[in-house]
Design an enzyme around this catalytic site. Structure first.
Site, PDB file in Angstrom:
ATOM      1  N   GLU A  71     -36.071 -76.929  25.928  1.00 51.04           N
ATOM      2  CA  GLU A  71     -35.338 -77.612  26.994  1.00 51.04           C
ATOM      3  C   GLU A  71     -35.794 -79.074  27.048  1.00 51.04           C
ATOM      4  O   GLU A  71     -36.978 -79.360  26.839  1.00 51.04           O
ATOM      5  CB  GLU A  71     -35.600 -76.925  28.336  1.00 51.04           C
ATOM      6  CG  GLU A  71     -35.076 -75.495  28.371  1.00 51.04           C
ATOM      7  CD  GLU A  71     -35.301 -74.795  29.710  1.00 51.04           C
ATOM      8  OE1 GLU A  71     -35.910 -75.411  30.615  1.00 51.04           O
ATOM      9  OE2 GLU A  71     -34.867 -73.642  29.853  1.00 51.04           O
ATOM     10  N   HIS A  93     -31.015 -74.579  33.627  1.00 56.07           N
ATOM     11  CA  HIS A  93     -32.230 -74.057  34.255  1.00 56.07           C
ATOM     12  C   HIS A  93     -32.212 -74.311  35.766  1.00 56.07           C
ATOM     13  O   HIS A  93     -33.123 -74.912  36.333  1.00 56.07           O
ATOM     14  CB  HIS A  93     -33.480 -74.677  33.619  1.00 56.07           C
ATOM     15  CG  HIS A  93     -34.708 -73.833  33.799  1.00 56.07           C
ATOM     16  ND1 HIS A  93     -35.760 -73.837  32.917  1.00 56.07           N
ATOM     17  CD2 HIS A  93     -35.057 -72.932  34.778  1.00 56.07           C
ATOM     18  CE1 HIS A  93     -36.710 -73.012  33.334  1.00 56.07           C
ATOM     19  NE2 HIS A  93     -36.290 -72.453  34.457  1.00 56.07           N
ATOM     20  N   ASP A 146     -29.231 -69.485  31.361  1.00 55.01           N
ATOM     21  CA  ASP A 146     -29.739 -70.558  32.228  1.00 55.01           C
ATOM     22  C   ASP A 146     -30.997 -71.181  31.653  1.00 55.01           C
ATOM     23  O   ASP A 146     -31.429 -72.238  32.112  1.00 55.01           O
ATOM     24  CB  ASP A 146     -30.036 -70.000  33.630  1.00 55.01           C
ATOM     25  CG  ASP A 146     -30.520 -71.080  34.590  1.00 55.01           C
ATOM     26  OD1 ASP A 146     -29.797 -72.065  34.785  1.00 55.01           O
ATOM     27  OD2 ASP A 146     -31.643 -70.928  35.129  1.00 55.01           O
ATOM     28  N   ILE A 175     -37.685 -60.129  40.750  1.00 54.26           N
ATOM     29  CA  ILE A 175     -36.315 -60.571  40.508  1.00 54.26           C
ATOM     30  C   ILE A 175     -35.474 -59.428  39.965  1.00 54.26           C
ATOM     31  O   ILE A 175     -34.330 -59.218  40.397  1.00 54.26           O
ATOM     32  CB  ILE A 175     -36.300 -61.782  39.561  1.00 54.26           C
ATOM     33  CG1 ILE A 175     -37.011 -62.969  40.213  1.00 54.26           C
ATOM     34  CG2 ILE A 175     -34.868 -62.165  39.199  1.00 54.26           C
ATOM     35  CD1 ILE A 175     -37.225 -64.146  39.293  1.00 54.26           C
ATOM     36  N   CYS A 211     -31.671 -65.398  32.557  1.00 57.83           N
ATOM     37  CA  CYS A 211     -32.098 -66.376  33.561  1.00 57.83           C
ATOM     38  C   CYS A 211     -33.615 -66.326  33.729  1.00 57.83           C
ATOM     39  O   CYS A 211     -34.139 -66.702  34.782  1.00 57.83           O
ATOM     40  CB  CYS A 211     -31.421 -66.103  34.899  1.00 57.83           C
ATOM     41  SG  CYS A 211     -29.630 -66.340  34.893  1.00 57.83           S
ATOM     42  N   ALA A 212     -34.323 -65.846  32.705  1.00 59.15           N
ATOM     43  CA  ALA A 212     -35.775 -65.643  32.819  1.00 59.15           C
ATOM     44  C   ALA A 212     -36.532 -66.690  32.010  1.00 59.15           C
ATOM     45  O   ALA A 212     -36.970 -67.707  32.540  1.00 59.15           O
ATOM     46  CB  ALA A 212     -36.129 -64.222  32.375  1.00 59.15           C
ATOM     47  N   ALA A 258     -33.228 -71.257  40.174  1.00 61.89           N
ATOM     48  CA  ALA A 258     -34.029 -71.364  41.395  1.00 61.89           C
ATOM     49  C   ALA A 258     -33.606 -72.526  42.273  1.00 61.89           C
ATOM     50  O   ALA A 258     -34.209 -72.753  43.329  1.00 61.89           O
ATOM     51  CB  ALA A 258     -35.504 -71.516  41.035  1.00 61.89           C
ATOM     52  N   ASP A 307     -38.806 -51.047  31.379  1.00 58.12           N
ATOM     53  CA  ASP A 307     -40.062 -51.726  31.712  1.00 58.12           C
ATOM     54  C   ASP A 307     -41.160 -50.680  31.564  1.00 58.12           C
ATOM     55  O   ASP A 307     -41.355 -49.842  32.436  1.00 58.12           O
ATOM     56  CB  ASP A 307     -40.058 -52.295  33.125  1.00 58.12           C
ATOM     57  CG  ASP A 307     -41.241 -53.223  33.379  1.00 58.12           C
ATOM     58  OD1 ASP A 307     -42.326 -52.958  32.802  1.00 58.12           O
ATOM     59  OD2 ASP A 307     -41.103 -54.201  34.129  1.00 58.12           O
TER      60      ASP A 307
END
Length: 529
Positions: free
Chosen positions: A259, A277, A254, A150, A228-229, A280, A169
């Site tokens: 949640e 969320h 997101d 992603i 968004c991860a 996807a 990273d």
């Protein structure tokens, strides 16, 4: 004719693939009792996240061969129960990559152009043109934290906006990052230099709350944060404080730590955009995961091997019984190697010694790669895709046979190297199959890889009292010590101590141990599933 139960709604494209060769039974509207009745005749199940497949249901399904999750997470499936029954559990890890990357860009654009607030103002009767003045992405700096599938897709799209790209990273080689038009940097530099920061890391003990109060202080006052991860990558209380105080300009989220109940203060702030969320959740992504789930069901029912198995590989009962201890040991060796990495690995090797293991070197090596890569990856890792992920990271992988100089009859040695050094971690299987770690970076041990193990290097092993100091810190923190082992010998003047504890160890405790005068290094390795 095989019977396939469709337990949750999936896209029509997937259902169409099931029309020939199998009997499809729609049980989406069934309660648990109805599902219990239907599952007795099932050869395969297709689920999303709503239906929980527990040990009781699995035990009521004598014909069941495969459970397919149309999506990534398999928390709703009892993997242990399925594995004991020899049932393949598969998921669809690639279907949402494009959708998640596009949602990230949508959140970014909505945030910089203040679209939600402009829309709300106009609907309420206000022509808030001055308030809606936004910013451009053009020539701004985007910091990408985590450079898996992603993250790489986001990078490609951001280059289309002519953004400058920074990537943090530590487990992706710098050349591979540069190949994608980005500059590799440390996380702190990324936070200081970026106009927009987007998170695409996996969630682990090391990345939990990786963006907290300290990290938010490093960011520019005008900077924006996108997540968004995984919700728990961000300390939501610290984020709410920073947004309210104007220490950063805005955030788009997101995902949330709890949640479906986001932190209430985040919902009260005008400089926050939230979505439930849904990164996807596109029609195309749902169609793709449905097709991938169905294709794997048909592969397994046809006698083949699935592309993305989540649990053990498809082996006969006798084969699995023979090599299962090696697979578990190899994964645990990989976990230790992952904890010891100080930079991108360039090569990884597995050497196995044991009766009738030569035919299974690839599978054993695959499980080692799972242990090595799983803590580092932002996507599911299994014995099938681990070699692919290793290749994408530029990792040179080898395997072979080798006798153990200590005389163990069943032995696995792993070697992982970077540009300047190589680390060996080895293990053995005792007579009853119990695993032991017998070497870590040149130090001999007899360590059971269980619970959480703290690996602590002592720079002055000749000084007395080190064990007591560490024990005092752990005891004062309420951590239950299960055992302490001091490695045989020293390496470069340092001794190794392994402390087995129950449960996790907070970052503050690790920092306290690192702060001792004689401590050279501390790493925590979790072995509990």
């Amino acid at each position: 004719m095989p019977v396939v139960l469709v337990c949750d709604p999936i896209a029509e494209e997937g259902l169409t693939l099931l029309e020939s060769g199998v009997e499809v039974v729609d049980v989406c509207a069934c309660d648990r009792e109805g599902l219990m009745d239907a599952i007795a005749q099932a050869d395969a199940l297709i689920v999303r996240s709503a239906t929980e497949i527990d040990a009781g249901l699995i035990g009521a399904a004598p014909r069941l061969r495969v459970i397919a999750r149309a999506g990534v997470g398999v928390d709703n499936i009892d993997l242990d129960a399925a594995t004991r029954r020899g049932i393949a559990v598969v998921n669809t890890p690639t279907g949402n990559t494009i959708a998640a990357a596009e949602h990230t860009m949508a959140m970014m654009l909505a945030l910089v152009r203040r679209i939600p607030s402009a829309d709300a103002a106009l609907r309420s009767g206000r022509w808030a043109k001055r308030e809606a003045i936004g910013r451009q992405l053009y020539r701004n700096t985007l910091g990408i934290v985590g450079f898996g599938k992603i993250g790489r897709q986001v990078a490609g799209r951001a280059l289309g906006f002519e953004m400058e790209l920074l990537v943090a990273d530590p487990y992706v080689p710098e050349e591979r990052i540069r190949d994608h038009g980005a500059k590799p940097v440390e996380l702190d530099e990324l936070l200081r230099s970026s106009d927009v920061v987007t998170l695409h890391a996996s969630l682990s003990d090391a990345t939990y709350h990786m963006v907290g109060a300290r990290e938010l202080e490093l960011m520019k006052p005008e900077a924006l944060l996108i997540n968004c991860a995984r919700g728990a990558l961000v300390d939501e209380t610290a984020l709410a404080d920073a947004l309210a105080a104007g220490r950063i300009a805005g955030a788009a989220l997101d995902v949330f730590e709890t949640e479906p109940e986001p932190h209430p203060r985040l919902l009260e702030l005008g400089n926050v955009i939230v979505t439930p969320h849904v990164a996807a959740s596109t029609e195309e992504a749902q169609a793709l995961v449905a097709r991938e789930a169905v294709e794997q069901v048909l592969e397994v029912l046809g006698g083949g091997r699935p592309r993305w198995p989540v649990n053990v590989p498809a082996l006969t009962r006798e084969e699995f019984s023979a090599i299962a201890p090696y697979l578990s040991l190899a994964e645990r060796l990989g976990r230790i190697q992952a904890a010891l990495l100080s930079g991108p690995a360039e090569r990884a090797a597995t050497y196995v010694h044991g009766p009738e293991t030569e035919d299974y070197l690839r599978i054993i090596n695959g499980h080692f790669l799972v242990g090595l890569l799983e803590p580092l990856a932002d996507e599911p890792v299994n014995y099938v895709n681990a070699p692919v992920l290793a290749a994408e990271r530029g990792l040179q992988v080898s395997r072979g046979t080798a006798a153990d100089p200590r005389g163990y009859s069943r032995y696995v040695r792993t070697e992982v190297g970077d540009a300047s050094s190589e680390v060996t971690v080895a293990g053995a299987l005792l007579d009853r199959g119990e695993a032991r770690i017998v070497e870590i970076a040149g130090c001999g041990l007899d360590l059971a890889p269980e619970h959480t193990v703290l690996l602590i290097w002592n720079g002055h092993p000749e000084r007395p009292g080190f064990i007591g100091m560490v024990g005092q810190i752990l005891g004062d923190s309420g951590i239950n010590v299960l055992g302490i082992q001091v490695g045989r010998g020293t390496v470069n003047g340092c001794g190794l101590m392994a402390v087995c504890v129950r449960g996790g160890v907070d970052r503050e405790v690790l920092q306290h141990i690192r702060g001792l005068e004689v401590t050279e290094r501390v790493e925590a390795v979790g072995f509990d599933e």
